[in-house]
Design an enzyme around this catalytic site. Structure first.
Site, PDB file in Angstrom:
ATOM      1  N   HIS A 122      29.520 -36.388   3.618  1.00 49.28           N
ATOM      2  CA  HIS A 122      30.905 -36.826   3.411  1.00 49.28           C
ATOM      3  C   HIS A 122      31.078 -37.411   2.006  1.00 49.28           C
ATOM      4  CE1 HIS A 122      34.711 -38.764   5.069  1.00 49.28           C
ATOM      5  NE2 HIS A 122      34.542 -39.408   3.928  1.00 49.28           N
ATOM      6  N   GLU A 123      30.187 -38.310   1.624  1.00 50.26           N
ATOM      7  CA  GLU A 123      30.305 -38.956   0.322  1.00 50.26           C
ATOM      8  C   GLU A 123      29.988 -37.995  -0.822  1.00 50.26           C
ATOM      9  OE1 GLU A 123      31.830 -41.594   0.405  1.00 50.26           O
ATOM     10  OE2 GLU A 123      31.526 -42.133   2.512  1.00 50.26           O
ATOM     11  N   HIS A 126      33.116 -36.217  -1.606  1.00 49.23           N
ATOM     12  CA  HIS A 126      33.956 -37.052  -2.471  1.00 49.23           C
ATOM     13  C   HIS A 126      33.486 -36.977  -3.926  1.00 49.23           C
ATOM     14  CE1 HIS A 126      36.387 -38.620   0.647  1.00 49.23           C
ATOM     15  NE2 HIS A 126      35.545 -39.528   1.117  1.00 49.23           N
TER      16      HIS A 126
END
Length: 222
Positions: A122-123, A126
């Site tokens: 997820h990060e 980003h």
């Protein structure tokens, strides 16, 4: 002394307390109890951070998702991969990304290495979006879009996970509902966002374009 104080004076104070505890000299029963609790917290923190670091290293070596995202980050922009740190967090979250500070994995909120894989991927999404699309988190549409993509691409909303949480009802919409829910929660927490209603409106506005953008993956496995 602050918990986990690593300054010379803090380390000396911890050594002094340890010596007094072992010898039984110069320490009241209340101070002994406080020391035992502080020792327990320190040991627990060391274990959670050590486990997080071990799981992080395992994922960087063996996880197809994590390895793919790392490779994609090396191919865009300056080719740099953000530092990935394991720390204890006060907030109820699994991790975070900051353009200058890198990726944070919250050791005390990660239950196992598979949750760590979801959070780390997820990060990394980003980080990819920040490089490729110049994401500005002061722009709620930008924030909503990267949150939609991160939840969609990381695997955290895979259907089997949602079935375990909520059962078989509404099976066909579970994946999208999870992605939308997570995006709204994240945007709601943005200081630039007035309330949940505004977050829902912003997520709805960018939904179609961002949910259908699977870059750098060819497709999404749900």
């Amino acid at each position: 002394m602050a918990e986990g104080d690593s300054t010379p004076s803090g380390q000396f104070e911890w050594w002094r307390k340890s010596l007094a505890y072992r010898t039984g000299m110069g320490m009241s029963d209340e101070e002994k109890a406080a020391f035992e609790e502080e020792y327990r917290v320190r040991q627990s923190k060391n274990r959670t951070c050590a486990t997080c670091e071990q799981d992080r290293s395992w994922m960087l070596q063996y996880s197809p998702l994590v390895r793919f995202m790392i490779d994609q980050l090396k191919r865009v922009g300056d080719g740099e991969v953000p530092e990935i740190k394991c720390l204890d967090c006060n907030d109820l979250k699994g991790g975070g990304f900051h353009p200058q500070e890198g990726i944070l994995l919250c050791a005390n909120w990660l239950k196992d290495k598979w949750q760590l894989e979801d959070v780390l991927t997820h990060e990394l999404v980003h980080a990819y979006d920040y490089k490729v699309f110049a994401v500005d988190l002061n722009n709620l549409k930008h924030h909503a879009c990267t949150e939609i993509r991160a939840s969609m691409l990381s695997g955290e909303c895979r259907v089997l996970n949602e079935i375990r949480k909520t059962g078989l009802a509404n099976f066909s919409t579970k994946f999208q509902s999870c992605v939308r829910r997570r995006a709204v929660l994240s945007v709601t927490a943005n200081p630039k966002c007035k309330d949940a209603a505004e977050a829902e409106a912003v997520v709805g506005h960018v939904w179609n374009s961002c949910f259908n953008d699977t870059r750098p993956f060819e497709r999404v496995y749900r």
